[in-house]
Every structure is written in C-alpha cells, then in structure tokens.
Design a protein around this motif. Structure first.
Motif, short mmCIF file in Angstrom:
data_model
loop_
_atom_site.label_atom_id
_atom_site.label_comp_id
_atom_site.label_asym_id
_atom_site.label_seq_id
_atom_site.Cartn_x
_atom_site.Cartn_y
_atom_site.Cartn_z
N GLU A 54 8.18 48.35 88.01
CA GLU A 54 7.23 47.24 88.21
C GLU A 54 7.47 46.21 87.11
N ALA A 55 7.08 44.98 87.38
CA ALA A 55 7.33 43.89 86.43
C ALA A 55 6.64 44.11 85.09
N SER A 56 7.25 43.59 84.05
CA SER A 56 6.66 43.67 82.71
C SER A 56 7.34 42.66 81.79
N THR A 57 6.58 42.11 80.87
CA THR A 57 7.17 41.32 79.78
C THR A 57 6.93 42.06 78.46
N ARG A 58 5.64 42.22 78.12
CA ARG A 58 5.26 42.76 76.81
C ARG A 58 5.69 44.21 76.60
N THR A 59 5.33 45.07 77.53
CA THR A 59 5.53 46.50 77.28
C THR A 59 7.02 46.79 77.17
N ARG A 60 7.78 46.28 78.13
CA ARG A 60 9.21 46.57 78.13
C ARG A 60 9.92 45.97 76.90
N LEU A 61 9.68 44.67 76.69
CA LEU A 61 10.42 44.02 75.60
C LEU A 61 9.97 44.51 74.23
N VAL A 107 8.59 54.77 81.07
CA VAL A 107 8.51 54.60 82.52
C VAL A 107 7.31 53.75 82.92
N ARG A 108 7.54 52.77 83.75
CA ARG A 108 6.44 52.07 84.43
C ARG A 108 6.66 52.23 85.93
N HIS A 109 5.58 52.57 86.64
CA HIS A 109 5.72 52.78 88.08
C HIS A 109 4.44 52.33 88.79
N GLU A 135 -3.35 54.87 84.17
CA GLU A 135 -3.51 54.66 82.72
C GLU A 135 -2.37 53.84 82.15
N HIS A 136 -2.60 53.31 80.97
CA HIS A 136 -1.59 52.56 80.22
C HIS A 136 -1.85 52.87 78.75
N PRO A 137 -1.49 54.09 78.31
CA PRO A 137 -1.94 54.54 76.98
C PRO A 137 -1.37 53.74 75.81
N THR A 138 -0.14 53.21 75.94
CA THR A 138 0.40 52.49 74.77
C THR A 138 -0.27 51.13 74.61
N GLN A 139 -0.77 50.56 75.72
CA GLN A 139 -1.55 49.33 75.60
C GLN A 139 -2.83 49.63 74.83
N THR A 140 -3.41 50.78 75.12
CA THR A 140 -4.65 51.16 74.42
C THR A 140 -4.39 51.34 72.93
N HIS A 303 -7.24 40.45 75.39
CA HIS A 303 -6.73 40.46 76.77
C HIS A 303 -5.39 41.17 76.70
N PRO A 304 -5.12 42.12 77.61
CA PRO A 304 -3.81 42.79 77.54
C PRO A 304 -2.68 41.87 77.95
N LEU A 305 -3.01 40.77 78.62
CA LEU A 305 -2.04 39.81 79.15
C LEU A 305 -1.11 40.50 80.18
N PRO A 306 -0.54 39.86 81.14
CA PRO A 306 -0.61 38.42 81.32
C PRO A 306 -1.99 37.97 81.83
N ARG A 307 -2.35 36.73 81.48
CA ARG A 307 -3.59 36.16 82.01
C ARG A 307 -3.24 35.24 83.17
N1 CP Z 1 -0.06 44.25 78.84
C1 CP Z 1 1.02 44.56 79.58
O1 CP Z 1 1.18 45.71 80.04
O2 CP Z 1 1.88 43.53 79.78
P1 CP Z 1 3.22 43.59 80.64
O3 CP Z 1 2.82 43.86 82.08
O4 CP Z 1 3.86 42.25 80.47
O5 CP Z 1 4.07 44.72 80.12
#
Ligand code: CP
Length: 654
Positions: A54-61, A107-109, A135-140, A303-307
């Motif tokens: 699934e798409a990601s900017t923050r978590t992946r990079l 992993v993101r799914h 869940e998204h534990p590393t965001q937490t 905000h976890p973003l993206p907004r």
């Molecule tokens: N907060 C967060 O999970 O952002 P991404 O979807 O860009 O990874």
C-alpha cells in the motif's frame, strides 16, 4: 513455522511499557544533534526489506533512512504490483522467501492481520508498518515520543482524537498505548466512524478504561463536530448513564469534563480507501478559530499525515502545530526500534505477552470464521488459519472469540464436545464447562445447528423444565412495563424503545404495540446489535427498517432486553448508543432480572425478579406482535442424552 525465537512488532501490545521507554531512551541518542559517530555502523552488514503493498511516504522512507543511517542497507520492491504478488504468490511464500534475503522485514498491507500472518512464516523479525484498519504500532511510537517531548510525563494528559476512528489503524494502536500510559482520551468521531466496539471492549477489559459521554460544546469552538466520548481509567461512570436514575453523578461527570484541559488534538484523515462507500457527511476539521481560543493556548495539534483538508494550513506556522516535527521524529524513533530489534542478533529479549495466550483453532473441518471480511483469514486463508483468543466472560456471559489477526470479535451461538459428540447453545451457565473443554482441546464451535449436525453432533437433551412465567404473566408484565414507561415519559412523542437483538427487540415491539393499543400513541422502536462486524442501531417496525438510520440524539431512550444477568450486555449497549450521539435520557426495561449484576446498572422497569444460580438456564420465548406461538419463560438444566449425565447448564438466554 520457523523455530527461531525472533521478535516481531505487529501490535503496540507486543511491547511492554518499559520496552517503549527503552526505545525512547535509544531514540534520544539518535536525534541528529545527539547522534554519535558509532551509530553510523551500528547495523553494518544488516539488510532490511521493505514490502509495501500500500502507498506510503513517511513510514517507508523513514524506515529506509533509519536503516541507512545505522550503516545497514535496504532491499525493496518499488511497487508490490511488480512483484510476484501480481502472479498470485501468497504473502506466506513471499515472507518465507524474502526473509532468506534480509535480516528484518517491514510490511505494509491492505489486509487486517497480514503482518501477523507474514511474521509466522518469516525467519526474521517482521515489523508491521500498517495492516488494513488494524494497527500501525510504529506510528504510535512516533506519536508517544512526540507527545512526551512536548508535554513531559504522559500520565494525566488529555488527548482529543478526531475524525475517522473506525478505520484509522493509527488510532487503534494509539488508544491502547495512551490507556497504558494513563492518558485520558476524548473521542470526537465523524458520523458513522466511531471507535469500534471491539476496541472499546479491549480498553475496558485489558486496560481498565471506561468511557463516559461528555458535552462537546467546549470543543465545538475548535472542531466542527458532534458529541464527545471520554475514556478514563475505570470509575463507576456507567450508573450515570441512566440519566433519570442519578442526576447528581451525571452532573458531576459533566462538570469534570468541562474542566478538562486539553493537551493535544490528534486529527486524522478520512480513510476513504477502506470504505465501501463514502457518504460525504460532515467530517471534523481543525480550523483557524482554534488558534484564537485562549483555552487551547497550550494545546498541541498532531496528525499522522498525510492530511487532506482536516487541518487548516494556518496551523502549520503556529508553535502548536507539531505534525511535521512528529513526522521528523520518525527517523530517530525507527532507528531506535531497529537497534532494539536487531542489535542482539534479532533474538527476542523477552517474549511478547500477546503471543503467549493459547489460541482456539477448531478441531473440526467446519469452523467459525472471523467476522471481518478484510481479515487475512478470510482474504487469504492459505496464509492464515482462523485462530482466536477465547473470552469467556463477555457481555451477557457470552463466549466471544477474538480474532488473533485483526481483533474483531465473534459471539458464539453453539458449542460442542468433541468426545461425546454433543452440542448445545452456549450461554453463561456453561462457562466453566466450555473453559474446561477448551483447556483439554475438546471444544468444537459452530455457527449454526446445521453446521453441528453436518459434522455428526447430536443435541444435549434438556432436563426437566420449571415454568417461571406463563403466557398471561408475560402479557401482564408487558402491559405494566408499557404503562410505567408512558407514565414516566415527559416527551412520549420522541420516545424510542431500543431492543437488544434478538429477544429484546421483540419485547420492545411488544411494549410499543401495547402502548399503541391502550394509549393510541405510536412509539418508535429500534434494535441494537452488540456483536458482529457491523454493530449498530437499526430502526424496526417499518418496511424499510434496515435502510433508515435511527437517530437517538436528544431523545428519551428506553433500552429493552428480555433478561438481565451480569449487566454487561446493557453496558455494551450503552457505549454503542453514546458513540452514536447523546440521548436526552436513557432508561432500562427488562422482562426478567436474575439478580447477579456485576456492573452498577439498575433496571428502571422489571417484569419479574427471578433470582437464579449461574448453573441454571433461563429460556425466554416471546412471540412477535402478531401471535404465532405461546410466550413462556422456563428454567432447566441439560442432560447428556446418552448416559443421562447432568451437565452444567447451558442455554440460549442467560
Ligand atoms: N503516517 C503514515 O503512516 O504515513 P505514510 O502513509 O506516508 O507512511
């Protein structure tokens, strides 16, 4: 399954409070201004694979940046659609294969539970970077770290969480962590996107949190939304929910809520990608007005973003808008996490408590399915076999299975004994017996009688029955309850009788019909469903009942159920009602009070008090408004028909 004692991070519950603090201490040393030269080689030679379906900017990079800053390297698929997933490879096989190329998988799914399923096949640690709505534990970890940096000690803070609380995986991990660190949580959900009931039940059961509805007028100045719910460490709040029973307590709670100092607003985007259809309804957004309110002068905005459009850009340049800082902390926090998981060679420092619990896996080929259609056990059963944590003392004494992969709950209707090949309906009276069968691996669970009989199970016979209420008694009780409800109602035109599915809903319609007959007043009725994937409130008694939403906001509501035993079912009903909007008052009508309440709820209207032991089964049969069969209430035990050995009682109603 690989035998290594590796450490995965799937849920925030996989880390103890002490371990979270340890990661934060490590993160402090990873901040750009504090990072030592040795960190640049800390994970030299290690490889991290990022598998983002699934798409990601923050978590992946931020994960990729973290690994590189620690001297490790990264392998990845730029787009999983160009991996062998496109040819139909299962996530289990992908995990197995890629874990032989890397030392950690991130992993993101889009499926709930996919990260857990992959962890079971990977020989290296798996980090969940967000799985469906779960869940998204590393965001937490990033959220808690940011909050701690801004506010110091977490205990006693009050955080308002706004927006899509139903699908937001960041929210689910966050509320468990906030509860563990003693933070008060106020929820401001968009309509239809309230915190799921299974999350609330878990907060209550495992973190001893209770929720209380509070007026949101104070918050309206900042957020254009509806009612608020306040989650705090357990206090006897629920009594206050019967507003006509105890005005004093209700008033005290409202005053307490008004006096709250809000430390943070945590705003989320609408998770459109997880919705079947987006009705485009009102969504809470934080506007410029927030900046002008004196009472929010020290309230930070996260905000976890993206907004999308739920945060005014005017807040970006204000000292309270800390969401870009929150995203930047993603690197030191994830560096610390990678160090924590990998520096000891990927071997667990301590086993996670969540995985220690023994799970229920059906011994029969026909077995219960998770209630969540997006659960990995439903979307790719080859990679994840249905596995559940049994919860023996759920509302109403029910046996509930909580899916190990996605946490959704499933109420069990029928249980069987694999040795005697007998089955019966499951209720509180069978609690100890079912727990014993589970411990011995002799518990079978069925969705229906048909399923039990297809597997060759026969029913336990009922023992002698003692009649408690006959047709005439029940009719008289229904009439009297209707009379009392009307007598107490200042605004019977807006009154709603809300029956708990299934018998409570029948009783609600019977009471409404009685009132219509005797007073020529039509009373609206509805049905509330406590368990299941789409728990909620529906109108009844009209042709298009399912389609029409039933609003309870500012209306007098009477909850109706056939039997009250522990009171937990009513408590769950209350939390669902208050999540959907604040009624003017709530009262409770039951046909039978068995007198064993464990929670401080007191019925306002009772057809009959029948003190009975846990071992006895009380069965209520109620005909619909149009007569078809006879009403009756009986008490009985069950007997194994083969050897007439009396069994601890079980039944369809407790
Ligand atoms: N907060 C967060 O999970 O952002 P991404 O979807 O860009 O990874």
């Amino acid at each position: 399954m690989p035998p290594t004692a590796k450490r995965d991070l799937i849920s925030i519950e996989d880390l103890t409070d002490r371990e979270i603090e340890e990661i934060f201490e490590l993160a402090d040393g990873m901040l750009p201004e504090k990072r030592g030269a040795s960190e640049a080689h800390a994970l030299a030679g290690k490889i991290m694979a990022t598998l983002f379906y699934e798409a990601s900017t923050r978590t992946r990079l931020s994960f990729e940046s973290s690994m590189q800053r620690l001297g490790g390297s990264v392998i990845s698929c730029p787009d999983m659609k160009s991996s062998s997933a496109a040819k139909g490879e299962t996530i289990a096989d992908t995990a197995r294969v890629v874990s032989s190329y890397a030392d950690v998988l991130v992993v993101r799914h889009y499926w709930d539970g996919a990260a857990q399923a992959m962890a079971e096949y990977a020989g290296v640690p798996v980090i969940n970077a967000g799985d469906g709505s779960h869940e998204h534990p590393t965001q937490t970890l990033c959220d808690l770290y940011t909050l701690k940096k801004e506010k110091g000690d977490l205990k006693g803070l009050t955080v308002v969480i706004c927006g899509d609380l139903k699908h937001g995986r960041t929210i689910h991990s966050l509320v468990y962590a906030l509860a563990r660190f003693g933070v008060n949580v106020v929820t401001l959900a968009a309509g239809g996107m309230e915190l799921p009931q299974y999350v609330i039940e878990k907060l209550e059961r495992e973190h001893h949190y209770n929720l209380t509805p509070v007026a949101s007028d104070d918050l309206r100045a900042a957020v254009s939304e509806t009612d608020a719910i306040y989650l705090t460490p357990s206090q006897p709040h629920q009594l206050a929910l019967f507003t006509q029973v105890d005005h004093d307590i209700q008033g005290r709670i409202e005053n307490m809520a008004r006096g709250l100092k809000f430390d943070a607003f945590y705003v989320t985007r609408k998770q459109k990608e997880r919705m079947k259809k987006d009705d485009g309804g009102q969504y809470p957004s934080l506007g410029e007005s927030f900046l002008k309110e004196r009472r929010f002068k020290d309230t930070v905005v996260m905000h976890p973003l993206p907004r999308v459009d739920e945060l005014s850009p005017a807040i970006d340049n204000d000292r309270r808008g800390i969401y870009f800082k929150q995203a930047a902390y993603g690197v030191p926090v994830r560096m610390a996490l990678l160090r924590f998981l990998l520096a000891s060679g990927g071997v667990a420092k301590a086993p996670a408590t969540r995985k220690k619990q023994s799970l229920y896996r059906s011994p029969e080929p026909l077995a219960p399915q998770c209630a969540n259609a997006n659960c990995v056990t439903r979307t790719e059963s080859l990679s994840a076999r249905p596995s559940f944590e049994p919860l023996f003392a759920a509302p109403g004494g029910a046996l509930v299975l909580r899916c190990f992969y996605c946490n959704h709950e499933l109420k069990i209707e029928y249980v069987g004994h694999t040795v005697s090949r007998r089955y019966c309906p499951c209720d509180i009276s069978l609690g100890d017996t079912v727990a014993d069968w589970f411990r011995r691996g002799e518990l079978a669970i069925f969705d229906s009688i048909k399923q039990a009989e297809e597997l060759g199970y026969e029913p336990y016979k009922g023992g002698p029955q003692r009649s408690l209420m006959a047709q005439e008694d029940i009719r008289e009780a229904v009439r009297q309850m209707g009379e009392q409800i009307i007598k107490d109602s200042e605004d019977s035109g807006r009154l709603v009788l809300l029956g708990i599915k299934t018998n409570g809903a029948v009783l609600a319609r019977r009471i409404a019909a009685e009132i219509e007959k005797n007073h020529r007043r039509k009373i609206e009725t509805g049905e509330i469903e406590i368990f299941g994937n789409e728990e909620g409130i529906h109108r009844t008694g009209t042709e298009n009942a399912e389609a029409e939403p039933l609003s309870l906001k500012d209306r007098p509501v009477v909850i109706v159920d056939d039997v009250i035993y522990t009171g937990k079912t009513v408590k769950s009903a209350l939390s669902i009602i208050f999540k959907a909007g604040r009624p003017r008052s709530v009262r409770l009508a039951v046909l039978i009070d068995r007198g064993h309440r464990e929670v401080p709820v007191k019925p306002n209207y009772v057809g009959k008090h029948i003190p009975s032991s846990e071992k006895e089964r009380v069965r209520v049969r109620l005909r619909e408004v149009e007569p078809d069969e006879k009403d009756r209430v009986v008490i009985y035990s069950i007997i194994n028909s083969e050897n007439s050995r009396p069994q601890p009682a079980a039944g369809s109603q407790a």
